[in-house]
Write a protein that holds these residues in place. Structure first.
Motif, PDB file in Angstrom:
ATOM      1  N   GLU A  20     -94.093 -35.307 -80.966  1.00  0.00           N
ATOM      2  CA  GLU A  20     -94.491 -36.251 -81.216  1.00  0.00           C
ATOM      3  C   GLU A  20     -94.687 -36.518 -82.981  1.00  0.00           C
ATOM      4  OE1 GLU A  20     -96.662 -38.685 -77.880  1.00  0.00           O
ATOM      5  OE2 GLU A  20     -97.193 -35.917 -77.560  1.00  0.00           O
ATOM      6  N   ARG A  21     -94.688 -35.865 -82.857  1.00  0.00           N
ATOM      7  CA  ARG A  21     -95.402 -35.712 -84.411  1.00  0.00           C
ATOM      8  C   ARG A  21     -94.169 -35.972 -85.269  1.00  0.00           C
ATOM      9  NH1 ARG A  21     -98.922 -31.285 -83.439  1.00  0.00           N
ATOM     10  NH2 ARG A  21     -97.941 -29.924 -85.732  1.00  0.00           N
ATOM     11  N   GLN A  22     -93.446 -35.444 -85.100  1.00  0.00           N
ATOM     12  CA  GLN A  22     -92.280 -35.448 -85.949  1.00  0.00           C
ATOM     13  C   GLN A  22     -91.554 -36.042 -86.381  1.00  0.00           C
ATOM     14  OE1 GLN A  22     -90.641 -31.140 -86.263  1.00  0.00           O
ATOM     15  NE2 GLN A  22     -90.069 -31.879 -84.350  1.00  0.00           N
ATOM     16  N   ARG A  23     -91.887 -37.675 -85.259  1.00  0.00           N
ATOM     17  CA  ARG A  23     -91.407 -39.112 -85.551  1.00  0.00           C
ATOM     18  C   ARG A  23     -92.583 -39.659 -85.949  1.00  0.00           C
ATOM     19  NH1 ARG A  23     -93.992 -42.109 -82.212  1.00  0.00           N
ATOM     20  NH2 ARG A  23     -94.693 -41.707 -79.651  1.00  0.00           N
ATOM     21  N   MET A  24     -93.547 -38.950 -86.529  1.00  0.00           N
ATOM     22  CA  MET A  24     -94.477 -39.879 -86.374  1.00  0.00           C
ATOM     23  C   MET A  24     -94.594 -40.141 -88.318  1.00  0.00           C
ATOM     24  SD  MET A  24     -97.756 -39.279 -84.791  1.00  0.00           S
ATOM     25  CE  MET A  24     -97.355 -39.431 -82.635  1.00  0.00           C
ATOM     26  N   HIS A  64     -98.843 -19.991 -88.044  1.00  0.00           N
ATOM     27  CA  HIS A  64     -98.288 -21.365 -88.362  1.00  0.00           C
ATOM     28  C   HIS A  64     -97.814 -21.602 -88.868  1.00  0.00           C
ATOM     29  CE1 HIS A  64    -100.097 -22.287 -84.241  1.00  0.00           C
ATOM     30  NE2 HIS A  64    -101.222 -21.988 -84.577  1.00  0.00           N
ATOM     31  N   TYR A  65     -96.430 -22.325 -89.271  1.00  0.00           N
ATOM     32  CA  TYR A  65     -95.911 -22.498 -90.254  1.00  0.00           C
ATOM     33  C   TYR A  65     -94.955 -24.474 -90.063  1.00  0.00           C
ATOM     34  CZ  TYR A  65     -92.182 -22.387 -94.139  1.00  0.00           C
ATOM     35  OH  TYR A  65     -90.791 -22.820 -94.949  1.00  0.00           O
ATOM     36  N   ILE A  66     -95.644 -25.021 -91.268  1.00  0.00           N
ATOM     37  CA  ILE A  66     -95.348 -26.521 -91.031  1.00  0.00           C
ATOM     38  C   ILE A  66     -94.672 -26.799 -92.685  1.00  0.00           C
ATOM     39  CG2 ILE A  66     -95.998 -28.620 -90.665  1.00  0.00           C
ATOM     40  CD1 ILE A  66     -98.155 -27.768 -88.787  1.00  0.00           C
ATOM     41  N   GLN A  67     -93.692 -27.813 -92.216  1.00  0.00           N
ATOM     42  CA  GLN A  67     -93.801 -28.011 -94.015  1.00  0.00           C
ATOM     43  C   GLN A  67     -92.985 -30.386 -93.200  1.00  0.00           C
ATOM     44  OE1 GLN A  67     -88.580 -27.489 -94.059  1.00  0.00           O
ATOM     45  NE2 GLN A  67     -88.861 -25.272 -94.588  1.00  0.00           N
ATOM     46  N   SER A  68     -93.585 -30.069 -94.474  1.00  0.00           N
ATOM     47  CA  SER A  68     -93.770 -32.143 -94.530  1.00  0.00           C
ATOM     48  C   SER A  68     -92.103 -32.715 -95.486  1.00  0.00           C
ATOM     49  CB  SER A  68     -95.020 -32.708 -94.572  1.00  0.00           C
ATOM     50  OG  SER A  68     -96.040 -32.452 -93.500  1.00  0.00           O
ATOM     51  N   GLN A  69     -91.707 -33.428 -94.806  1.00  0.00           N
ATOM     52  CA  GLN A  69     -90.700 -33.410 -96.137  1.00  0.00           C
ATOM     53  C   GLN A  69     -91.088 -34.655 -96.970  1.00  0.00           C
ATOM     54  OE1 GLN A  69     -87.058 -32.219 -95.155  1.00  0.00           O
ATOM     55  NE2 GLN A  69     -87.189 -29.946 -94.694  1.00  0.00           N
ATOM     56  N   GLU A 122     -93.103 -35.004 -90.500  1.00  0.00           N
ATOM     57  CA  GLU A 122     -93.467 -33.241 -90.452  1.00  0.00           C
ATOM     58  C   GLU A 122     -92.999 -32.692 -89.723  1.00  0.00           C
ATOM     59  OE1 GLU A 122     -98.186 -31.783 -89.240  1.00  0.00           O
ATOM     60  OE2 GLU A 122     -97.957 -32.393 -87.421  1.00  0.00           O
ATOM     61  N   ILE A 123     -92.205 -30.780 -90.104  1.00  0.00           N
ATOM     62  CA  ILE A 123     -91.038 -30.215 -89.211  1.00  0.00           C
ATOM     63  C   ILE A 123     -92.255 -28.624 -88.429  1.00  0.00           C
ATOM     64  CG2 ILE A 123     -88.950 -28.847 -89.255  1.00  0.00           C
ATOM     65  CD1 ILE A 123     -88.550 -30.753 -91.439  1.00  0.00           C
ATOM     66  N   VAL A 124     -92.312 -28.904 -87.459  1.00  0.00           N
ATOM     67  CA  VAL A 124     -93.627 -28.040 -87.170  1.00  0.00           C
ATOM     68  C   VAL A 124     -92.610 -26.901 -86.729  1.00  0.00           C
ATOM     69  CG1 VAL A 124     -94.894 -26.600 -85.275  1.00  0.00           C
ATOM     70  CG2 VAL A 124     -94.926 -29.086 -86.326  1.00  0.00           C
ATOM     71  N   LEU A 125     -92.856 -25.443 -87.130  1.00  0.00           N
ATOM     72  CA  LEU A 125     -91.210 -23.766 -87.038  1.00  0.00           C
ATOM     73  C   LEU A 125     -92.008 -23.333 -86.602  1.00  0.00           C
ATOM     74  CD1 LEU A 125     -89.704 -25.132 -90.448  1.00  0.00           C
ATOM     75  CD2 LEU A 125     -89.049 -25.363 -88.774  1.00  0.00           C
TER      76      LEU A 125
END
Length: 225
Positions: free
Chosen positions: A115-119, A40-45, A221-224
């Protein structure tokens, strides 16, 4: 149980935050996603709105990667694909630090990636007091402090800890901090910033005996993967 590598990153000097975020997502992430063994790979900007705050964000974001084991993660670092990732980092990263750990979840309401990416994703970087052992810090944080805070109005959707693996403190992958507390919120940025202070006695009055410092950032969060 998979392990997580977390890196806290800051952009290179002189690079605008918007350009840093674009490069990280559009140029660097495709390289990282090719590394063998990555689960898994997630960026949180860091939210661009927070750069106008009186106190600048401590970090420009974090990246979280999941692996089958520490050994799998270390093997991946020896691959040609990982070498390309390392070679690209100076193009946009000025400094980074991280930890290898596990996730301890207290609230499990985890919406889907879209949904998480808009939170709002709130990240707190924790440091223990001098003289407090890793075992004592993690035990209190996990068994006392975490459950005390895992309830409304402070938390309502998902609340997790990233605990460094104790064995990494004495090795080449020593953690740069003593853990991360991460929570997701449905409020807008303004609503979150204007939350009323929690009234009443502290939920964990002994916590200051264990924790010396906290650095906080607000992200998306950006889930890639």
């Amino acid at each position: 149980m998979m392990i997580k590598r977390v890196s806290l990153v800051n952009r290179k000097a002189g690079m605008p935050a918007e350009e840093f975020q674009r490069y990280w997502l559009e140029v660097h992430a495709p390289l990282a996603l090719k590394v063998p063994g990555l689960r898994h790979y997630i960026q949180s900007q860091t939210l661009l709105e927070t750069y106008d705050s009186p106190e600048a964000p401590a970090y420009d974001g974090i990246v979280e990667t999941w692996w089958d084991s520490v050994e799998a993660s270390e093997q991946a670092r020896k691959t040609p694909e990982r070498a390309l990732v390392d070679a690209d980092q100076p193009n946009f990263i000025g400094a980074s630090k991280g930890l290898i750990g596990i996730e301890v979840a207290f609230l499990h309401e985890l919406p889907g990636a879209a949904e998480r990416q808009r939170m709002l994703k709130s990240i707190s970087v924790l440091y223990r007091r001098e003289g407090v052992s890793v075992a004592a810090f993690q035990s209190h944080w996990r068994d006392k402090h975490g459950p005390a805070f895992a309830a409304p109005p402070l938390m309502s959707l998902r609340y997790v800890h990233r605990h460094p693996l104790p064995e990494t403190y004495d090795g080449p992958n020593a953690p740069a901090c003593d853990g991360l507390a991460i929570s997701w919120h449905e409020e807008s940025f303004d609503e979150y910033q204007n939350r009323p202070a929690h009234e009443g006695p502290p939920r964990d009055p002994l916590w200051t005996n264990y924790r010396i410092r906290v650095e906080r950032i607000l992200t998306r969060e950006i889930v890639l993967l």
